[in-house]
Design an enzyme around this catalytic site. Structure first.
Site, mmCIF file in Angstrom:
data_model
loop_
_atom_site.group_PDB
_atom_site.id
_atom_site.type_symbol
_atom_site.label_atom_id
_atom_site.label_comp_id
_atom_site.label_asym_id
_atom_site.label_seq_id
_atom_site.Cartn_x
_atom_site.Cartn_y
_atom_site.Cartn_z
ATOM 1 N N TYR A 53 23.505 35.796 39.597
ATOM 2 C CA TYR A 53 23.713 34.348 39.405
ATOM 3 C C TYR A 53 24.796 34.094 38.352
ATOM 4 O O TYR A 53 25.670 33.247 38.534
ATOM 5 C CB TYR A 53 22.387 33.688 38.975
ATOM 6 C CG TYR A 53 22.580 32.285 38.462
ATOM 7 C CD1 TYR A 53 22.869 31.233 39.345
ATOM 8 C CD2 TYR A 53 22.505 32.001 37.098
ATOM 9 C CE1 TYR A 53 23.081 29.944 38.874
ATOM 10 C CE2 TYR A 53 22.717 30.714 36.619
ATOM 11 C CZ TYR A 53 23.007 29.695 37.514
ATOM 12 O OH TYR A 53 23.228 28.419 37.038
ATOM 13 N N HIS A 98 34.669 25.615 37.972
ATOM 14 C CA HIS A 98 33.281 26.016 37.769
ATOM 15 C C HIS A 98 33.152 27.553 37.743
ATOM 16 O O HIS A 98 32.178 28.122 38.224
ATOM 17 C CB HIS A 98 32.391 25.424 38.859
ATOM 18 C CG HIS A 98 31.042 24.963 38.378
ATOM 19 N ND1 HIS A 98 30.741 23.647 38.104
ATOM 20 C CD2 HIS A 98 29.910 25.657 38.108
ATOM 21 C CE1 HIS A 98 29.472 23.562 37.715
ATOM 22 N NE2 HIS A 98 28.954 24.773 37.698
ATOM 23 N N ARG A 113 31.311 33.062 30.943
ATOM 24 C CA ARG A 113 30.438 34.226 31.131
ATOM 25 C C ARG A 113 30.393 35.169 29.920
ATOM 26 O O ARG A 113 29.312 35.699 29.615
ATOM 27 C CB ARG A 113 30.850 34.994 32.387
ATOM 28 C CG ARG A 113 30.586 34.204 33.684
ATOM 29 C CD ARG A 113 31.077 34.967 34.883
ATOM 30 N NE ARG A 113 30.882 34.291 36.162
ATOM 31 C CZ ARG A 113 31.717 33.389 36.668
ATOM 32 N NH1 ARG A 113 32.823 33.044 36.006
ATOM 33 N NH2 ARG A 113 31.459 32.841 37.838
HETATM 34 C C1 FMN Z 1 25.854 31.060 34.734
HETATM 35 C C2 FMN Z 1 26.737 29.852 34.748
HETATM 36 C C3 FMN Z 1 26.152 28.603 34.738
HETATM 37 C C4 FMN Z 1 26.967 27.457 34.734
HETATM 38 N N1 FMN Z 1 26.369 26.229 34.645
HETATM 39 C C5 FMN Z 1 27.142 25.123 34.520
HETATM 40 C C6 FMN Z 1 26.544 23.860 34.293
HETATM 41 O O1 FMN Z 1 25.315 23.725 34.193
HETATM 42 N N2 FMN Z 1 27.366 22.802 34.173
HETATM 43 C C7 FMN Z 1 28.725 22.907 34.274
HETATM 44 O O2 FMN Z 1 29.443 21.912 34.162
HETATM 45 N N3 FMN Z 1 29.324 24.110 34.475
HETATM 46 C C8 FMN Z 1 28.561 25.211 34.577
HETATM 47 N N4 FMN Z 1 29.164 26.437 34.734
HETATM 48 C C9 FMN Z 1 30.633 26.540 34.746
HETATM 49 C C10 FMN Z 1 31.183 26.720 33.327
HETATM 50 O O3 FMN Z 1 31.104 25.519 32.603
HETATM 51 C C11 FMN Z 1 32.663 27.127 33.342
HETATM 52 O O4 FMN Z 1 33.362 26.220 34.168
HETATM 53 C C12 FMN Z 1 32.906 28.559 33.826
HETATM 54 O O5 FMN Z 1 31.878 29.431 33.438
HETATM 55 C C13 FMN Z 1 34.242 29.048 33.252
HETATM 56 O O6 FMN Z 1 34.585 30.260 33.806
HETATM 57 P P1 FMN Z 1 34.373 31.698 33.072
HETATM 58 O O7 FMN Z 1 32.927 32.009 33.216
HETATM 59 O O8 FMN Z 1 35.271 32.570 33.853
HETATM 60 O O9 FMN Z 1 34.810 31.560 31.632
HETATM 61 C C14 FMN Z 1 28.367 27.588 34.761
HETATM 62 C C15 FMN Z 1 28.940 28.859 34.773
HETATM 63 C C16 FMN Z 1 28.137 29.983 34.755
HETATM 64 C C17 FMN Z 1 28.784 31.341 34.746
#
Ligand code: FMN
Length: 377
Positions: free
Chosen positions: A40, A263, A318
């Site tokens: 996930y 995202h 992440r």
């Molecule tokens: C496990 C996980 C959960 C996430 N949950 C949300 C969330 O609840 N709301 C949201 O706006 N973005 C969410 N995101 C997206 C992050 O805000 C962000 O856009 C993304 O992780 C950035 O990319 P990176 O993981 O490569 O740094 C989530 C990302 C991950 C990895």
């Protein structure tokens, strides 16, 4: 079908971790996070083209350093929507930190706060907003809203976030339903029933993300931004935009900032990497409001490149959850400090004294032939 996550238990270790670079954290974290939760967290949607492009897209530009500038130590501090922070990096909103560590969002927020950086709380956190804030008094906070069907729930969440000290609301517009996440399907991933989502009435334990999203509005539109602006009285960042046309709409509808994001490659696949989408959005916004970017930021030079292309700060997703799993708040703090060090070194070696001096003259596009040779097309 029974959930693959029923026997779940989250890591508990709290320790400083050795970090050579942020990219290596993923393999280390894979060994300590259970399979379903790791899928996930780490996975993207579809063929994961966008997931890969988020990192690979940073190769499209080169930094052109300046020398004999008399610069000793660069100043990496900056301001995000009027809030002073130690560096232009922040924690973007992520659901369910409780999958990565028993201290959940409290650990992540403390790690970022002790690093002098901003933390974004989410609607789908596994701890109540107030507990996250209590654990991390040092960090400034934003609150990310998933827009509920019930306006009363939205008002209540915004009021609680504001009372807890959030200085801006992040309106996430790109997840009315989850993307085509095959890792979650393969693992039959449901959130473990030992984790709740205490901020949102109506979300039950043990549900999948698709089930949880039934509580939230489908068919969002620009009136919902007006609602959040009116209900909060706070600056609103519209997060999840990739199109210059949407950036112009956001400006017209009173957004205080734009979050360029896909995202983390988890929603629609085959959309541009965030860093690839940034220049056209920066051109459309033309400096009128700040732009924040997240997606694939893993290196100090990535931070430098994003700022040179028009971002005011970048989110690091992440690696936060990986370092949380490996060392609790101390792991997250070590990760934040490692990235700050890399960014400071990148500024020093390119001859830039302060964040506001980072501009387009610092970079140039790599030739399309070189990009081709690296297999990007
Ligand atoms: C496990 C996980 C959960 C996430 N949950 C949300 C969330 O609840 N709301 C949201 O706006 N973005 C969410 N995101 C997206 C992050 O805000 C962000 O856009 C993304 O992780 C950035 O990319 P990176 O993981 O490569 O740094 C989530 C990302 C991950 C990895």
């Amino acid at each position: 079908m029974a959930s693959a996550s029923e026997s779940f238990s989250a890591p508990t270790t709290e320790k400083d971790i050795e970090i050579l670079n942020l990219l290596e954290l993923e393999d280390q974290a894979r060994k300590v996070i259970s399979k379903g939760p790791f899928g996930y967290i780490s996975g993207g949607s579809g063929d994961e083209l966008t997931l890969r492009e988020n990192i690979a897209g940073f190769d499209d530009h080169m930094i052109v350093p300046r020398y004999l500038t008399g610069l000793d130590e660069p100043d990496i501090s900056t301001e995000l929507l009027g809030v002073k922070v130690d560096a232009p990096i922040f924690c973007p909103p992520m659901a369910a930190h409780g999958l990565a560590h028993v201290t959940a969002e409290a650990g992540s927020a403390r790690g970022w706060g002790d690093g002098g950086c901003l933390y974004t709380m989410t609607t789908l956190s596994t701890l109540p907003i107030e507990e996250v804030v209590a654990a991390s008094q040092k960090s400034p906070k934003w609150f990310q809203l998933y827009f509920a069907k019930d306006p009363g729930v939205n008002r209540e969440l915004i009021a609680r976030a504001k009372a807890a000290g959030a200085t801006a609301i992040v309106f996430a517009v790109d997840l009315e339903r989850p993307g085509n996440r095959e890792a979650d399907m393969r693992n039959n991933f449901h959130f473990p029933s030992s984790l709740g989502f205490p901020n949102v009435p109506g979300v039950r334990r043990g549900e999948s993300l698709a089930e949880i999203m039934q509580v939230f509005k489908h068919g969002l539109d620009w009136d919902d931004l007006a609602f959040i602006r009116e209900a909060s009285g706070l600056p609103v960042i519209v997060k999840g935009l990739l199109s210059p046309a949407d950036a112009r709409e956001a400006l017209d509808h009173g957004a205080a900032a734009i979050g360029v994001s896909n995202h983390g490659g988890r929603q629609l696949d085959n959309v541009p990497g965030s860093i690839v989408a940034l220049p056209r959005i920066a051109e459309a916004v033309d400096g009128r409001i700040p732009i924040f970017l997240d997606g694939g930021v893993r290196r100090g030079v990535h931070v430098l490149e994003a700022l040179a292309l028009g971002a005011s700060a970048v989110g690091v997703g992440r690696p936060t959850l990986y370092s949380l799993a490996l060392g609790g708040w101390r792991g997250v703090h070590a990760m934040v400090e490692a990235l700050k060090r890399e960014f400071a070194l990148a500024m020093k070696l390119s001859g830039v004294a302060k964040v506001s001096n980072i501009g387009p003259d610092l970079i140039e596009p790599r030739s399309p032939l070189r990009v081709l040779a690296r297999g990007r097309f």
